[in-house]
Design an enzyme around this catalytic site. Structure first.
Site, PDB file in Angstrom:
ATOM      1  N   ARG A   1       0.898  -1.176  -0.151  1.00  0.00           N
ATOM      2  CA  ARG A   1      -0.041  -0.129  -0.090  1.00  0.00           C
ATOM      3  C   ARG A   1       0.917   1.163   0.084  1.00  0.00           C
ATOM      4  O   ARG A   1       2.207   1.202  -0.083  1.00  0.00           O
ATOM      5  CB  ARG A   1      -1.003  -0.035   1.020  1.00  0.00           C
ATOM      6  CG  ARG A   1      -0.328  -0.454   2.511  1.00  0.00           C
ATOM      7  CD  ARG A   1      -0.698   0.250   3.782  1.00  0.00           C
ATOM      8  NE  ARG A   1      -0.681   1.726   3.521  1.00  0.00           N
ATOM      9  CZ  ARG A   1       0.432   2.464   4.093  1.00  0.00           C
ATOM     10  NH1 ARG A   1       1.419   1.921   4.269  1.00  0.00           N
ATOM     11  NH2 ARG A   1       0.285   3.836   3.850  1.00  0.00           N
ATOM     12  N   GLY A   2       0.000   2.343  -0.131  1.00  0.00           N
ATOM     13  CA  GLY A   2       0.889   3.737  -0.089  1.00  0.00           C
ATOM     14  C   GLY A   2       1.013   3.794  -1.626  1.00  0.00           C
ATOM     15  O   GLY A   2       1.528   3.131  -2.457  1.00  0.00           O
TER      16      GLY A   2
ATOM     17  N   ARG B   1      -7.046   0.009  -7.392  1.00  0.00           N
ATOM     18  CA  ARG B   1      -7.287   1.160  -6.559  1.00  0.00           C
ATOM     19  C   ARG B   1      -7.374   2.199  -7.360  1.00  0.00           C
ATOM     20  O   ARG B   1      -6.426   2.454  -7.953  1.00  0.00           O
ATOM     21  CB  ARG B   1      -6.307   1.085  -5.432  1.00  0.00           C
ATOM     22  CG  ARG B   1      -6.135  -0.215  -4.448  1.00  0.00           C
ATOM     23  CD  ARG B   1      -5.390   0.106  -3.380  1.00  0.00           C
ATOM     24  NE  ARG B   1      -6.042   0.916  -2.467  1.00  0.00           N
ATOM     25  CZ  ARG B   1      -5.666   1.499  -1.260  1.00  0.00           C
ATOM     26  NH1 ARG B   1      -4.399   1.450  -0.888  1.00  0.00           N
ATOM     27  NH2 ARG B   1      -6.394   2.265  -0.275  1.00  0.00           N
TER      28      ARG B   1
ATOM     29  N   ASP C   1      -2.395  10.607  -2.423  1.00  0.00           N
ATOM     30  CA  ASP C   1      -2.383   9.733  -3.385  1.00  0.00           C
ATOM     31  C   ASP C   1      -2.561  10.185  -4.805  1.00  0.00           C
ATOM     32  O   ASP C   1      -2.619   9.477  -5.816  1.00  0.00           O
ATOM     33  CB  ASP C   1      -3.513   8.877  -2.907  1.00  0.00           C
ATOM     34  CG  ASP C   1      -3.203   8.016  -1.943  1.00  0.00           C
ATOM     35  OD1 ASP C   1      -2.899   8.346  -0.810  1.00  0.00           O
ATOM     36  OD2 ASP C   1      -2.973   6.812  -1.983  1.00  0.00           O
TER      37      ASP C   1
ATOM     38  N   ASN D   1      -5.814  12.456  -0.019  1.00  0.00           N
ATOM     39  CA  ASN D   1      -5.008  11.485   0.732  1.00  0.00           C
ATOM     40  C   ASN D   1      -6.046  10.766   1.898  1.00  0.00           C
ATOM     41  O   ASN D   1      -7.168  10.917   1.751  1.00  0.00           O
ATOM     42  CB  ASN D   1      -3.954  12.500   1.570  1.00  0.00           C
ATOM     43  CG  ASN D   1      -2.979  11.605   2.321  1.00  0.00           C
ATOM     44  OD1 ASN D   1      -2.397  10.878   1.624  1.00  0.00           O
ATOM     45  ND2 ASN D   1      -2.728  11.708   3.655  1.00  0.00           N
TER      46      ASN D   1
HETATM   47  O1  MRU Z   1      -4.976   3.351   1.788  1.00  0.00           O
HETATM   48  P1  MRU Z   1      -3.576   3.423   1.933  1.00  0.00           P
HETATM   49  O2  MRU Z   1      -2.921   2.928   3.010  1.00  0.00           O
HETATM   50  O3  MRU Z   1      -2.589   3.083   0.722  1.00  0.00           O
HETATM   51  O4  MRU Z   1      -3.259   4.856   1.877  1.00  0.00           O
HETATM   52  C1  MRU Z   1      -2.073   5.643   2.077  1.00  0.00           C
HETATM   53  C2  MRU Z   1      -2.106   7.019   2.095  1.00  0.00           C
HETATM   54  O5  MRU Z   1      -3.042   7.490   2.209  1.00  0.00           O
HETATM   55  C3  MRU Z   1      -0.724   7.745   1.928  1.00  0.00           C
HETATM   56  O6  MRU Z   1      -0.813   8.863   2.858  1.00  0.00           O
HETATM   57  C4  MRU Z   1      -0.378   7.969   0.553  1.00  0.00           C
HETATM   58  O7  MRU Z   1      -0.388   7.140  -0.079  1.00  0.00           O
HETATM   59  C5  MRU Z   1       0.817   8.949   0.334  1.00  0.00           C
HETATM   60  S1  MRU Z   1       2.338   8.344   1.057  1.00  0.00           S
HETATM   61  C6  MRU Z   1       3.305   7.337   0.598  1.00  0.00           C
END
Ligand code: MRU
Length: 349
Positions: free
Chosen positions: A49-50, A90, A239, A249
């Site tokens: 993730r991220g 996603r 994101d 985000n």
């Molecule tokens: O749903 P996730 O855990 O993938 O969400 C991640 C975030 O919202 C982070 O803040 C975002 O990806 C940016 S940081 C690398």
């Protein structure tokens, strides 16, 4: 493992190995993905993730489509089906689409178009370059971002934006780590980040490994921390950033930006250029992923609401550009008025 070089994603030559983030911090279990379907499933369930890390994982997923296996009738059709599969996992993180579009250009340029083994090697090499580029990008972002920190900064952050969310040291958490390294950070407040607790489970885990003083707070306690003057700056990841600077985000980011404005505390975003989507004019045009209601009505599989309770579970929210004091990218710190034109997949290796 050294906190600065740790990576939750590695390629063994035949499989993508991912540290399953749904099990952290209590269990460190690696998942081996031999096929793109397994990578897609890992992205969907947040084992990986991220935004930047999803992009890197997807690049390896494209390569794995050509790993040794049953005969493929047509490489082009198979490639497009894999792009479709990975791209459907996603919708908000634009780094995923960026990597797939970049992959399409690289695939089209392969030197032996009919040779499956050569295509596999060609795409693996590209995925490894993308992987390495993200490490370098993180480092440059960290150096630019650390200049924003006052001495003895008390910092608030949300979700997880560190080594677990990228291929390198992270986005916002990478900036915090660099500022800490420069002696500028007194304490970090990590929001727990309901409903999936990326802050409580992952950010505290990373901060502990890095030796950075921190306290965990319920998301709803951020207002009190800001109102009591306990926070000097807020920094988070993104994101997808629209051309006008509106930034999506993790859900719960927008309220932090409103609170920071109310209390006169600067609110920053740290994200690589591949998170900027100039084709999205503003935040209203950013697709927001809605996830299963059970993520809100249950905690780790244990129901917390009466049976049949409905839930609203958007995974991200949008912070309007007017609340963002600056966006830290690998190219420097950008400030309003935003007119962001980065993120051309044909630009970077
Ligand atoms: O749903 P996730 O855990 O993938 O969400 C991640 C975030 O919202 C982070 O803040 C975002 O990806 C940016 S940081 C690398």
């Amino acid at each position: 493992m050294d906190g600065n070089t740790f990576s939750p994603l590695r390629f063994s030559g035949e499989a993508l190995e991912l540290l399953d983030q749904t099990l952290l911090p209590h269990e460190e279990r690696w998942q081996r993905c031999h096929r793109p379907e397994q990578v897609a499933e890992a992205i969907r369930r947040l084992a990986v993730r991220g935004a930047p890390q999803i992009g890197v994982a997807a690049a390896y997923g494209l390569a794995l489509a050509f790993a040794p296996g049953p005969v493929l009738a047509d490489l082009e059709t198979h490639f497009e089906a894999t792009v479709e599969l990975l791209g459907s996992t996603r919708p908000t993180a634009v780094n995923l689409r960026w990597a797939l579009e970049r992959g399409r250009i690289v695939f089209a340029a392969r030197p032996s178009p009919a040779d499956r083994a050569a295509t596999f090697e060609w795409l693996v090499r590209w995925a490894q370059e993308l992987h390495a580029a993200d490490v370098a990008t993180n480092r440059r972002m960290a150096e630019h971002g650390a200049t924003l920190f006052p001495p003895n900064a008390r910092v608030l952050t949300h979700c997880n934006t560190g080594a677990l969310a990228t291929a390198g040291i992270g986005t916002a958490l990478g900036v915090i780590a660099e500022a800490f390294h420069q002696g500028k950070v007194a304490e970090v407040f990590a929001d727990e980040t309901r409903p999936l607790l990326q802050g409580a489970r992952l950010t505290t885990w990373e901060l502990g490994r890095l030796g950075i003083p921190h306290r965990l707070l319920a998301d709803s306690a951020a207002a009190t921390a800001l109102a009591r003057g306990m926070v000097d700056l807020v920094i988070v990841g993104a994101d997808r950033i629209a051309r006008n600077g509106d930034a999506a985000n993790k859900i719960g980011t927008y309220p932090l930006a409103v609170l920071a404005a109310r209390h006169g505390v600067p609110f920053y975003i740290a994200a690589p250029c591949s998170t900027v989507d100039p084709a999205t004019p503003n935040g209203a045009a950013i697709p927001i992923e809605e996830r299963a209601e059970e993520e809100v009505t249950s905690l780790f599989g244990h129901p917390v609401a009466p049976p049949g309770t409905r839930a609203f579970n958007p995974a991200f929210d949008v912070t309007p550009a007017e609340l963002i004091a600056g966006i830290v990218t690998e190219e420097g710190v950008v400030r309003a008025p935003y007119d962001l034109t980065y993120n051309n997949p044909s630009r970077t290796a």
